[in-house]
Write a protein that holds these residues in place. Structure first.
Motif, PDB file in Angstrom:
ATOM      1  N   THR A   1     -24.093 -17.384  44.970  1.00  0.00           N
ATOM      2  CA  THR A   1     -24.144 -16.649  43.707  1.00  0.00           C
ATOM      3  C   THR A   1     -24.731 -17.583  42.663  1.00  0.00           C
ATOM      4  O   THR A   1     -24.166 -18.633  42.369  1.00  0.00           O
ATOM      5  N   LEU A   2     -25.886 -17.198  42.135  1.00  0.00           N
ATOM      6  CA  LEU A   2     -26.569 -18.021  41.130  1.00  0.00           C
ATOM      7  C   LEU A   2     -26.349 -17.422  39.744  1.00  0.00           C
ATOM      8  O   LEU A   2     -26.318 -16.208  39.577  1.00  0.00           O
ATOM      9  N   SER A   3     -26.225 -18.299  38.743  1.00  0.00           N
ATOM     10  CA  SER A   3     -25.996 -17.879  37.366  1.00  0.00           C
ATOM     11  C   SER A   3     -27.198 -18.273  36.514  1.00  0.00           C
ATOM     12  O   SER A   3     -27.672 -19.402  36.593  1.00  0.00           O
ATOM     13  N   PHE A   4     -27.678 -17.334  35.703  1.00  0.00           N
ATOM     14  CA  PHE A   4     -28.839 -17.589  34.841  1.00  0.00           C
ATOM     15  C   PHE A   4     -28.537 -17.172  33.404  1.00  0.00           C
ATOM     16  O   PHE A   4     -27.790 -16.224  33.182  1.00  0.00           O
ATOM     17  N   PRO A   5     -29.151 -17.862  32.418  1.00  0.00           N
ATOM     18  CA  PRO A   5     -28.985 -17.404  31.029  1.00  0.00           C
ATOM     19  C   PRO A   5     -29.695 -16.065  30.853  1.00  0.00           C
ATOM     20  O   PRO A   5     -30.763 -15.851  31.420  1.00  0.00           O
ATOM     21  N   GLY A   6     -29.076 -15.175  30.086  1.00  0.00           N
ATOM     22  CA  GLY A   6     -29.666 -13.855  29.878  1.00  0.00           C
ATOM     23  C   GLY A   6     -29.511 -13.387  28.449  1.00  0.00           C
ATOM     24  O   GLY A   6     -29.051 -14.116  27.577  1.00  0.00           O
ATOM     25  N   CYS A   7     -29.904 -12.149  28.218  1.00  0.00           N
ATOM     26  CA  CYS A   7     -29.850 -11.545  26.886  1.00  0.00           C
ATOM     27  C   CYS A   7     -29.130 -10.203  26.951  1.00  0.00           C
ATOM     28  O   CYS A   7     -29.083  -9.562  27.988  1.00  0.00           O
ATOM     29  N   ARG A   8     -28.605  -9.786  25.801  1.00  0.00           N
ATOM     30  CA  ARG A   8     -27.995  -8.461  25.672  1.00  0.00           C
ATOM     31  C   ARG A   8     -28.166  -7.990  24.237  1.00  0.00           C
ATOM     32  O   ARG A   8     -28.409  -8.785  23.334  1.00  0.00           O
ATOM     33  N   HIS A   9     -28.085  -6.698  24.061  1.00  0.00           N
ATOM     34  CA  HIS A   9     -28.206  -6.115  22.724  1.00  0.00           C
ATOM     35  C   HIS A   9     -26.829  -5.777  22.174  1.00  0.00           C
ATOM     36  O   HIS A   9     -25.897  -5.508  22.912  1.00  0.00           O
ATOM     37  N   ARG A  10     -26.727  -5.802  20.859  1.00  0.00           N
ATOM     38  CA  ARG A  10     -25.504  -5.385  20.170  1.00  0.00           C
ATOM     39  C   ARG A  10     -25.746  -3.977  19.633  1.00  0.00           C
ATOM     40  O   ARG A  10     -26.810  -3.693  19.081  1.00  0.00           O
ATOM     41  N   CYS A  11     -24.740  -3.125  19.800  1.00  0.00           N
ATOM     42  CA  CYS A  11     -24.846  -1.724  19.379  1.00  0.00           C
ATOM     43  C   CYS A  11     -23.633  -1.353  18.526  1.00  0.00           C
ATOM     44  O   CYS A  11     -22.546  -1.893  18.734  1.00  0.00           O
TER      45      CYS A  11
END
Length: 86
Positions: A55-65
């Motif tokens: 299981t690999l972990s990567f930095p990601g993005c998300r939006h705020r709603c």
């Protein structure tokens, strides 16, 4: 005329699922929510990829709603389903 109904405005906040930032540009908010982040969103999360037993972990993005919600409430000194009573 005394005001009996004093509805409270509530702001419900949520974040979309964490995905690779390059894929987050067009990620929509759920129905009824308004997106308050721009572009690829906020790079404040990690997403996971499973490759066989790894299981690999990567930095990601998300939006705020956000979603504005009006909660019915009686003014002080009033109560009941029709906010009568004094």
């Amino acid at each position: 005329q005394v005001k009996k109904q004093c509805d409270q405005k509530l702001l419900i906040r949520m974040k979309t699922k964490c995905v690779p930032c390059s894929l987050n540009l067009d990620t929509p908010c759920p129905a009824g929510y308004t997106k308050i982040t721009n572009g690829t969103g906020t790079p404040d999360c990690r997403y996971y990829l499973e490759i066989k037993t790894l299981t690999l972990s990567f930095p990601g993005c998300r939006h705020r709603c956000v979603k504005e919600f009006e909660q019915p409430e009686c003014c002080q000194g009033h109560w009941g389903p029709d906010c009568m009573g004094k």
